[in-house]
Design an enzyme around this catalytic site. Structure first.
Site, PDB file in Angstrom:
ATOM      1  N   ASP A  11      32.491  45.185  24.299  1.00 19.70           N
ATOM      2  CA  ASP A  11      32.104  45.407  25.589  1.00 19.70           C
ATOM      3  C   ASP A  11      32.645  44.282  26.335  1.00 19.70           C
ATOM      4  O   ASP A  11      32.589  42.893  25.047  1.00 19.70           O
ATOM      5  CB  ASP A  11      30.345  44.917  26.019  1.00 19.70           C
ATOM      6  CG  ASP A  11      29.853  45.194  27.156  1.00 19.70           C
ATOM      7  OD1 ASP A  11      30.018  45.493  28.374  1.00 19.70           O
ATOM      8  OD2 ASP A  11      28.582  43.959  27.555  1.00 19.70           O
ATOM      9  N   ASP A  13      31.283  41.757  29.493  1.00 25.17           N
ATOM     10  CA  ASP A  13      30.195  40.664  30.306  1.00 25.17           C
ATOM     11  C   ASP A  13      28.856  40.958  29.331  1.00 25.17           C
ATOM     12  O   ASP A  13      28.405  42.006  28.459  1.00 25.17           O
ATOM     13  CB  ASP A  13      30.017  41.434  31.466  1.00 25.17           C
ATOM     14  CG  ASP A  13      31.534  41.053  32.803  1.00 25.17           C
ATOM     15  OD1 ASP A  13      32.137  40.580  32.450  1.00 25.17           O
ATOM     16  OD2 ASP A  13      30.948  42.512  32.863  1.00 25.17           O
TER      17      ASP A  13
END
Length: 228
Positions: A11, A13
């Site tokens: 991922d 953020d």
């Protein structure tokens, strides 16, 4: 017989970079543009990982589609404006040790890297360019092309693009959405505790491991791959 290729999908953020300054500012401006009270920071960060329309719907239950779409556009305008100056690199710094892990894994012949994020392709490209990560990720999956996390579409596409098998793939993220997506796609899953979901929320998604720092993340990858 050569060892099978390994796929590590991150991922973005809350996992690789701390984008909360971007996110909070953009969401604040989106709510203000709609004349709505701005949610608490914890509520905003709690929806990080979802695609933007779904995130707005969580923050404003029952919102009309036209109003939701207007807020989405206001968020995107704010986000673009933040990158118009010279401060983009400082606004989204790497978490300690995460860039080093990416660089180390990128240098391993039997490892392919990917990104799976609720950001738009344009938003991802800005972060990648700001941090000079061009060419490090063999597959990049964004909200532009897939249903929102935790649906497994992003990771299934990553497997198809790289030719890797889910049995040799790992999803690394900071939210329950990342972990649920990884499990649905048959990936091993590692949750990082330095992001936007609390450890108890991460634990409820039942990751294979929760790690507290970059060194712990690398150790866990080594264990998964039988290096220790």
């Amino acid at each position: 017989m050569s060892a099978p290729l390994k796929l590590v999908v991150f991922d973005m953020d809350g996992t690789l970079v701390d984008s909360q300054a971007h996110i909070l500012m953009a969401m604040t401006e989106a709510f203000q543009s709609a004349g709505r009270p701005v949610p608490e920071a914890a509520a905003i960060l709690g929806i990080v990982g979802l695609s933007l329309p779904q995130a707005i719907e969580v923050l404003v239950p029952g919102i009309a589609e036209s109003n939701r779409d207007a807020m989405v556009e206001a968020y995107k305008r704010s986000f673009r404006a933040q990158f118009a100056g010279d401060g983009s690199h400082a606004l989204a710094p790497f978490y300690p040790g995460t860039r080093e892990i990416v660089d180390r894994l990128a240098g391993e012949d039997d490892v392919l890297l990917g990104l799976a994020t609720g950001k738009s392709r344009r938003g991802v490209d800005r972060i990648v360019e700001a941090h000079r990560m061009e060419g490090l990720f063999q597959t990049v999956q964004t909200a532009d092309d897939h249903p929102s996390k935790p649906a497994p579409g992003m990771l299934l596409a990553a497997l198809a693009e790289t030719g890797c098998d889910a049995a040799h793939a790992v999803m690394i993220g900071d939210t329950s959405y990342d972990i649920e997506m990884g499990r649905a796609a048959g990936f091993r899953t590692i949750a990082v505790s330095w992001g936007y979901h609390a450890p108890e929320r991460l634990a409820s998604a039942e990751p294979d491991a929760i790690v507290d720092d970059a060194a712990g993340l690398m150790r866990r990858l080594d264990e998964i791959w039988g290096r220790r």
